[in-house]
Scaffold this motif. Structure first.
Motif, PDB file in Angstrom:
ATOM      1  N   MET A 158      -1.988  -4.865   0.264  1.00 29.46           N
ATOM      2  CA  MET A 158      -3.263  -5.459  -0.069  1.00 29.46           C
ATOM      3  C   MET A 158      -3.559  -5.387  -1.559  1.00 29.46           C
ATOM      4  O   MET A 158      -4.458  -6.041  -2.007  1.00 29.46           O
ATOM      5  CB  MET A 158      -4.388  -4.755   0.697  1.00 29.46           C
ATOM      6  N   GLU A 159      -2.857  -4.612  -2.335  1.00 25.45           N
ATOM      7  CA  GLU A 159      -3.140  -4.471  -3.765  1.00 25.45           C
ATOM      8  C   GLU A 159      -3.141  -5.785  -4.518  1.00 25.45           C
ATOM      9  O   GLU A 159      -4.051  -6.044  -5.279  1.00 25.45           O
ATOM     10  CB  GLU A 159      -2.145  -3.504  -4.411  1.00 25.45           C
ATOM     11  N   THR A 165      -6.846  -8.597 -11.088  1.00 28.77           N
ATOM     12  CA  THR A 165      -7.584  -9.517 -11.944  1.00 28.77           C
ATOM     13  C   THR A 165      -6.597 -10.373 -12.734  1.00 28.77           C
ATOM     14  O   THR A 165      -5.875  -9.866 -13.579  1.00 28.77           O
ATOM     15  CB  THR A 165      -8.486  -8.739 -12.924  1.00 28.77           C
ATOM     16  N   PRO A 166      -6.562 -11.676 -12.452  1.00 26.59           N
ATOM     17  CA  PRO A 166      -5.632 -12.542 -13.178  1.00 26.59           C
ATOM     18  C   PRO A 166      -6.167 -12.900 -14.558  1.00 26.59           C
ATOM     19  O   PRO A 166      -7.371 -12.886 -14.789  1.00 26.59           O
ATOM     20  CB  PRO A 166      -5.553 -13.788 -12.301  1.00 26.59           C
ATOM     21  N   HIS A 167      -5.282 -13.193 -15.468  1.00 32.36           N
ATOM     22  CA  HIS A 167      -5.662 -13.705 -16.775  1.00 32.36           C
ATOM     23  C   HIS A 167      -6.151 -15.132 -16.555  1.00 32.36           C
ATOM     24  O   HIS A 167      -5.538 -15.894 -15.802  1.00 32.36           O
ATOM     25  CB  HIS A 167      -4.440 -13.681 -17.706  1.00 32.36           C
ATOM     26  N   GLY A 175     -11.351 -10.096  -9.341  1.00 31.80           N
ATOM     27  CA  GLY A 175     -11.896  -8.972  -8.600  1.00 31.80           C
ATOM     28  C   GLY A 175     -12.399  -9.293  -7.211  1.00 31.80           C
ATOM     29  O   GLY A 175     -12.855  -8.408  -6.494  1.00 31.80           O
ATOM     30  N   VAL A 176     -12.330 -10.553  -6.782  1.00 33.06           N
ATOM     31  CA  VAL A 176     -12.801 -10.936  -5.455  1.00 33.06           C
ATOM     32  C   VAL A 176     -11.585 -11.038  -4.528  1.00 33.06           C
ATOM     33  O   VAL A 176     -10.615 -11.721  -4.861  1.00 33.06           O
ATOM     34  CB  VAL A 176     -13.541 -12.296  -5.493  1.00 33.06           C
ATOM     35  N   PRO A 177     -11.636 -10.374  -3.365  1.00 33.61           N
ATOM     36  CA  PRO A 177     -10.504 -10.482  -2.435  1.00 33.61           C
ATOM     37  C   PRO A 177     -10.292 -11.937  -2.008  1.00 33.61           C
ATOM     38  O   PRO A 177     -11.248 -12.681  -1.783  1.00 33.61           O
ATOM     39  CB  PRO A 177     -10.935  -9.625  -1.237  1.00 33.61           C
ATOM     40  N   ILE A 178      -9.035 -12.311  -1.893  1.00 34.74           N
ATOM     41  CA  ILE A 178      -8.710 -13.714  -1.604  1.00 34.74           C
ATOM     42  C   ILE A 178      -9.266 -14.171  -0.260  1.00 34.74           C
ATOM     43  O   ILE A 178      -9.725 -15.307  -0.130  1.00 34.74           O
ATOM     44  CB  ILE A 178      -7.180 -13.970  -1.694  1.00 34.74           C
ATOM     45  N   LEU A 179      -9.258 -13.305   0.749  1.00 31.06           N
ATOM     46  CA  LEU A 179      -9.780 -13.708   2.062  1.00 31.06           C
ATOM     47  C   LEU A 179     -11.284 -13.990   1.991  1.00 31.06           C
ATOM     48  O   LEU A 179     -11.764 -14.976   2.555  1.00 31.06           O
ATOM     49  CB  LEU A 179      -9.500 -12.651   3.119  1.00 31.06           C
TER      50      LEU A 179
END
Length: 191
Positions: free
Chosen positions: A1-2, A7-9, A70-74
């Motif tokens: 889950m990491e 946080t993507p650029h 920072g927001v979970p994809i699900l």
């Protein structure tokens, strides 16, 4: 889950979203399917849960719905699906208002004015009976009745809260209570 909350650029956000969507586990895909089914329940226009899920993923991958850091994809994809469904419901309500208000030019709210067809008496009767059932269902809940009346007038949530001096928390709590009640009663109305 990491990798789901890294946080993507900003420059690589779409590429990062693509990698994360590709790396979704079978369990995550089952969760997304369940969320898509929930959001698309009784959606007008013949759209299915697969249409909603695919559209949410497509909007994420093409960058039109950027995935915030920072927001979970699900959670993010669930929000995108909810937004897509709300847009379809809003469009359906507008079309319905055009059908109902066809004979009264003062009530027309859309461009062009004329609707293609007038609802037949049976549809009008069914709509009135359904609305009466909903009012009866919530007759002991004054907050729910205020929200239903505001929604029937096409008001936004903030406007309903302002008019009825209702806090945002009371509004959200009442909407959840209404949703649960309607989902429980829906099975009886379809028999």
């Amino acid at each position: 889950m990491e990798p789901l909350t890294i946080t993507p650029h900003p420059a690589n956000a779409v590429a990062h979203a693509t990698d994360v969507v590709d790396a979704l586990s079978d369990i995550d895909l089952v969760r997304l399917k369940a969320l898509a089914r929930l959001w698309s329940r009784d959606l007008p226009g013949g759209l299915s849960w697969t249409d909603i899920l695919h559209e949410a993923i497509a909007r994420t991958l093409d960058g039109s719905r950027p995935w915030p850091p920072g927001v979970p994809i699900l959670g993010f994809l669930s929000g995108v699906m909810r937004s897509i469904c709300n847009d379809h419901w809003r469009r359906a309500r507008l079309e319905q208002r055009l059908f109902v208000s066809r004979d009264n030019e003062d009530q027309r709210s859309g461009p062009g004015g004329d609707a293609d067809e007038v609802p037949d008496p049976e549809r009008i009767l069914v709509a009135a009976q359904t609305l009466a059932n909903i009012y009866r269902l919530f007759e002991g809940d004054p907050l729910a009745l205020k929200i239903i009346a505001g929604m029937a007038d096409g008001l936004a949530a903030r406007e309903i809260c302002k008019i009825h001096e209702m806090s945002e928390l009371d509004y959200d709590t009442t909407r959840r209570r209404m949703r649960r009640t309607l989902l429980r009663q829906h099975q009886y109305w379809n028999k």
